[in-house]
Design a protein around this motif. Sequence first.
Motif, mmCIF file in Angstrom:
data_model
loop_
_atom_site.group_PDB
_atom_site.id
_atom_site.type_symbol
_atom_site.label_atom_id
_atom_site.label_comp_id
_atom_site.label_asym_id
_atom_site.label_seq_id
_atom_site.Cartn_x
_atom_site.Cartn_y
_atom_site.Cartn_z
ATOM 1 N N LEU A 36 12.640 5.274 32.974
ATOM 2 C CA LEU A 36 11.526 4.559 33.610
ATOM 3 C C LEU A 36 11.937 3.208 34.179
ATOM 4 O O LEU A 36 11.122 2.553 34.824
ATOM 5 N N ASN A 37 13.182 2.810 33.916
ATOM 6 C CA ASN A 37 13.614 1.472 34.294
ATOM 7 C C ASN A 37 12.655 0.426 33.742
ATOM 8 O O ASN A 37 12.257 -0.509 34.420
ATOM 9 N N TRP A 38 12.289 0.646 32.482
ATOM 10 C CA TRP A 38 11.283 -0.213 31.830
ATOM 11 C C TRP A 38 11.859 -0.871 30.596
ATOM 12 O O TRP A 38 12.608 -0.256 29.832
ATOM 13 N N GLU A 39 11.481 -2.109 30.397
ATOM 14 C CA GLU A 39 11.675 -2.797 29.128
ATOM 15 C C GLU A 39 10.670 -3.944 29.081
ATOM 16 O O GLU A 39 10.188 -4.403 30.129
ATOM 17 N N PRO A 40 10.314 -4.408 27.895
ATOM 18 C CA PRO A 40 9.307 -5.481 27.811
ATOM 19 C C PRO A 40 9.809 -6.784 28.427
ATOM 20 O O PRO A 40 10.990 -7.109 28.348
ATOM 21 N N LYS A 41 8.875 -7.507 29.031
ATOM 22 C CA LYS A 41 9.209 -8.764 29.701
ATOM 23 C C LYS A 41 8.609 -9.988 29.008
ATOM 24 O O LYS A 41 9.126 -11.095 29.125
ATOM 25 N N VAL A 42 7.471 -9.795 28.322
ATOM 26 C CA VAL A 42 6.737 -10.918 27.741
ATOM 27 C C VAL A 42 7.281 -11.221 26.347
ATOM 28 O O VAL A 42 7.316 -10.344 25.479
ATOM 29 N N SER A 43 7.717 -12.463 26.127
ATOM 30 C CA SER A 43 8.236 -12.846 24.814
ATOM 31 C C SER A 43 7.100 -12.891 23.799
ATOM 32 O O SER A 43 5.930 -13.051 24.153
ATOM 33 N N ARG A 44 7.463 -12.752 22.532
ATOM 34 C CA ARG A 44 6.437 -12.800 21.489
ATOM 35 C C ARG A 44 5.737 -14.164 21.477
ATOM 36 O O ARG A 44 4.515 -14.246 21.301
ATOM 37 N N ALA A 45 6.481 -15.229 21.671
ATOM 38 C CA ALA A 45 5.878 -16.567 21.683
ATOM 39 C C ALA A 45 4.829 -16.688 22.784
ATOM 40 O O ALA A 45 3.723 -17.211 22.559
ATOM 41 N N GLU A 46 5.151 -16.180 23.971
ATOM 42 C CA GLU A 46 4.215 -16.250 25.101
ATOM 43 C C GLU A 46 2.991 -15.366 24.854
ATOM 44 O O GLU A 46 1.852 -15.781 25.071
ATOM 45 N N GLY A 47 3.234 -14.136 24.402
ATOM 46 C CA GLY A 47 2.132 -13.216 24.169
ATOM 47 C C GLY A 47 1.208 -13.677 23.059
ATOM 48 O O GLY A 47 -0.024 -13.548 23.157
ATOM 49 N N LEU A 48 1.778 -14.228 21.991
ATOM 50 C CA LEU A 48 0.958 -14.698 20.872
ATOM 51 C C LEU A 48 0.076 -15.870 21.290
ATOM 52 O O LEU A 48 -1.073 -15.979 20.847
ATOM 53 N N LYS A 49 0.603 -16.737 22.135
ATOM 54 C CA LYS A 49 -0.194 -17.881 22.598
ATOM 55 C C LYS A 49 -1.420 -17.394 23.367
ATOM 56 O O LYS A 49 -2.537 -17.872 23.145
ATOM 57 N N ILE A 50 -1.224 -16.421 24.260
ATOM 58 C CA ILE A 50 -2.342 -15.870 25.032
ATOM 59 C C ILE A 50 -3.345 -15.194 24.105
ATOM 60 O O ILE A 50 -4.574 -15.367 24.233
ATOM 61 N N THR A 51 -2.841 -14.434 23.144
ATOM 62 C CA THR A 51 -3.713 -13.696 22.229
ATOM 63 C C THR A 51 -4.503 -14.645 21.334
ATOM 64 O O THR A 51 -5.698 -14.436 21.091
ATOM 65 N N TYR A 52 -3.857 -15.683 20.856
ATOM 66 C CA TYR A 52 -4.540 -16.668 20.012
ATOM 67 C C TYR A 52 -5.651 -17.368 20.783
ATOM 68 O O TYR A 52 -6.756 -17.556 20.269
ATOM 69 N N PRO A 54 0.811 -1.219 0.000
ATOM 70 C CA PRO A 54 0.000 0.000 0.000
ATOM 71 C C PRO A 54 0.844 1.269 0.000
ATOM 72 O O PRO A 54 2.028 1.256 0.331
ATOM 73 N N THR A 55 0.200 2.380 -0.334
ATOM 74 C CA THR A 55 0.845 3.687 -0.325
ATOM 75 C C THR A 55 1.325 4.050 1.078
ATOM 76 O O THR A 55 0.584 3.911 2.042
ATOM 77 N N ASP A 56 2.563 4.511 1.181
ATOM 78 C CA ASP A 56 3.151 5.025 2.427
ATOM 79 C C ASP A 56 3.269 3.968 3.528
ATOM 80 O O ASP A 56 3.401 4.311 4.704
ATOM 81 N N ASP A 57 3.210 2.702 3.160
ATOM 82 C CA ASP A 57 3.357 1.658 4.181
ATOM 83 C C ASP A 57 4.786 1.683 4.731
ATOM 84 O O ASP A 57 5.751 1.628 3.962
ATOM 85 N N PRO A 58 4.966 1.804 6.053
ATOM 86 C CA PRO A 58 6.322 1.872 6.617
ATOM 87 C C PRO A 58 7.115 0.601 6.339
ATOM 88 O O PRO A 58 6.626 -0.509 6.542
ATOM 89 N N ARG A 59 8.350 0.772 5.897
ATOM 90 C CA ARG A 59 9.199 -0.382 5.604
ATOM 91 C C ARG A 59 9.805 -0.974 6.874
ATOM 92 O O ARG A 59 10.128 -2.157 6.921
ATOM 93 N N GLN A 60 9.996 -0.123 7.874
ATOM 94 C CA GLN A 60 10.602 -0.581 9.120
ATOM 95 C C GLN A 60 9.858 0.037 10.298
ATOM 96 O O GLN A 60 9.398 1.170 10.226
ATOM 97 N N ARG A 61 9.752 -0.734 11.358
ATOM 98 C CA ARG A 61 9.149 -0.208 12.578
ATOM 99 C C ARG A 61 9.804 -0.907 13.756
ATOM 100 O O ARG A 61 9.557 -2.084 14.018
ATOM 101 N N ARG A 62 10.689 -0.175 14.424
ATOM 102 C CA ARG A 62 11.396 -0.731 15.581
ATOM 103 C C ARG A 62 11.746 0.401 16.529
ATOM 104 O O ARG A 62 12.400 1.362 16.141
ATOM 105 N N PRO A 63 11.325 0.331 17.783
ATOM 106 C CA PRO A 63 11.598 1.432 18.711
ATOM 107 C C PRO A 63 13.007 1.386 19.292
ATOM 108 O O PRO A 63 13.529 0.320 19.601
ATOM 109 N N ASP A 64 13.573 2.555 19.429
ATOM 110 C CA ASP A 64 14.749 2.714 20.279
ATOM 111 C C ASP A 64 14.205 3.023 21.677
ATOM 112 O O ASP A 64 13.577 4.055 21.895
ATOM 113 N N ILE A 65 14.394 2.107 22.618
ATOM 114 C CA ILE A 65 13.802 2.287 23.952
ATOM 115 C C ILE A 65 14.863 2.667 24.993
ATOM 116 O O ILE A 65 14.671 2.449 26.197
ATOM 117 N N THR A 66 15.945 3.283 24.528
ATOM 118 C CA THR A 66 16.997 3.720 25.450
ATOM 119 C C THR A 66 16.440 4.628 26.539
ATOM 120 O O THR A 66 16.773 4.489 27.730
#
Length: 329
Positions: free
Chosen positions: A289-305, A271-283
Motif C-alpha cells: 500500500l506504500n503506507w506507514e503512519p505519519k502522525v507522531s504519538r506526541a502530536e496525536g495525543l495533543k489533538i486528542t486531549y 485481567p484474564t487473557d490481557d495481551p502482554r504485547q501488541r505491536r503490528p508488523d506493517i511490512t
Amino acid sequence: MARKRILITGAAGFLGSHLCDRFVQEDFHVIAMDNLITGDLRNIEHLFKLENFEFYHHDVSNYVHIPGQLDYILHFASPASPIDYLKIPIQTLKVGSLGTHNLLGLAKAKNARMLIASTSEVYGDPNCNPQPEEYWGNVNPVGPRGVYDEAKRFQEAITMAYHTFHGVETRIVRIFNTYGPRMRLNDGRVLPAFIGQAIRGEDLTVFGDGSQTRSFCYVDDLIEGIFRLLFSDYSYPVNIGNPDEITILEFGEEIIKLTGTTQKLVLRPLPTDDPRQRRPDITKARKLLNWEPKVSRAEGLKITYEYFKSLPTDVIEKIEHKDFTTYNK
C-alpha cells in the motif's frame, strides 16, 4: 459521471464516522448505517445536510437491503471496546457472524467490493512480537474476550470463503490500537481511560505491573491505510497500525505529563487473557500500500486531549471502576 456509492456500517462510531468524512470528501455517495447501540449520531450530524450522504438506523444482524447500485461496503459495525462487548456479548457475536454474512450476501448480489474491519485481537495474547499477518494467534475462545476475538476470527473466515467460493471482491484490515477525536471517554480502553481519569483528577489505573505493551495509531493514519487497502488488489489480511511500541507504565507517564495532572499511577490486578504485547508488523502495508503512519504519538495525543477537554461537563463524568476496569485493552 455518477458518484460511486458506498455503504459504511457502524457509521456513527469512532472509526465509522471518520470513514464517512473521508468518503464524502472523496465525492462518494455515502450510505451510513448504524443501530446506535454504541454509536452516536453527534459524530455524523454535520454530514446530514449533504446531498451525497444518507443515514439508515438499522441493525446489520438483520437482513440488509440497499436499493440501487452499490459499489463498495465497509463493514465497521461491531462493539470494539471491552466495556461494550462484555455488556452485550450476544450482539457482538451476532454482528460479527450474522451481520457479516448478511453484508457479504449484499456484496455478492450487488457485485460490490467489501472491506471488513478485523482487529489485532485475532492474535490474542501473542507468542511473537511484532505480530505478522501469518501468525495464527493465541486466543482463548471461552474466555471473557472470546465473544469479540472469535467473532472477528469467524468474520475473517467467512469473508475469505465468500471470496474463494463466490468470487466476491473482499479486503480484510486488521486494526491495531487507534485513537483520536470521537473516542468515548468511558469505553474502557487504556487511552481514553487514562485521559478521562486525568481530567477528573483521579489516579491513573494500570493493570498488572504495567510492563505490557501497546502501539497507538492516530485515526487519520488509520483511515488513510484503510482507504489504500480498499482500492488495492490484495485480498488477504493486512495489519494497519503504528509499530511504535510503548509499555503501559511509560504511556501513563506520558499522559500525566500531557495533562499536567498531579495524580499518580496505581496498580491493579491484570485481567484474564490481557495481551502482554501488541505491536503490528506493517511490512505488508509498506510494500503493498506504500503506507506507514505519519502522525507522531506526541502530536496525536495533543489533538486528542484537546478534543476530550472540549467535551461537555456531563460527558466527562466519573465512571464507576466496576464498569470499565475489567479490561485495559
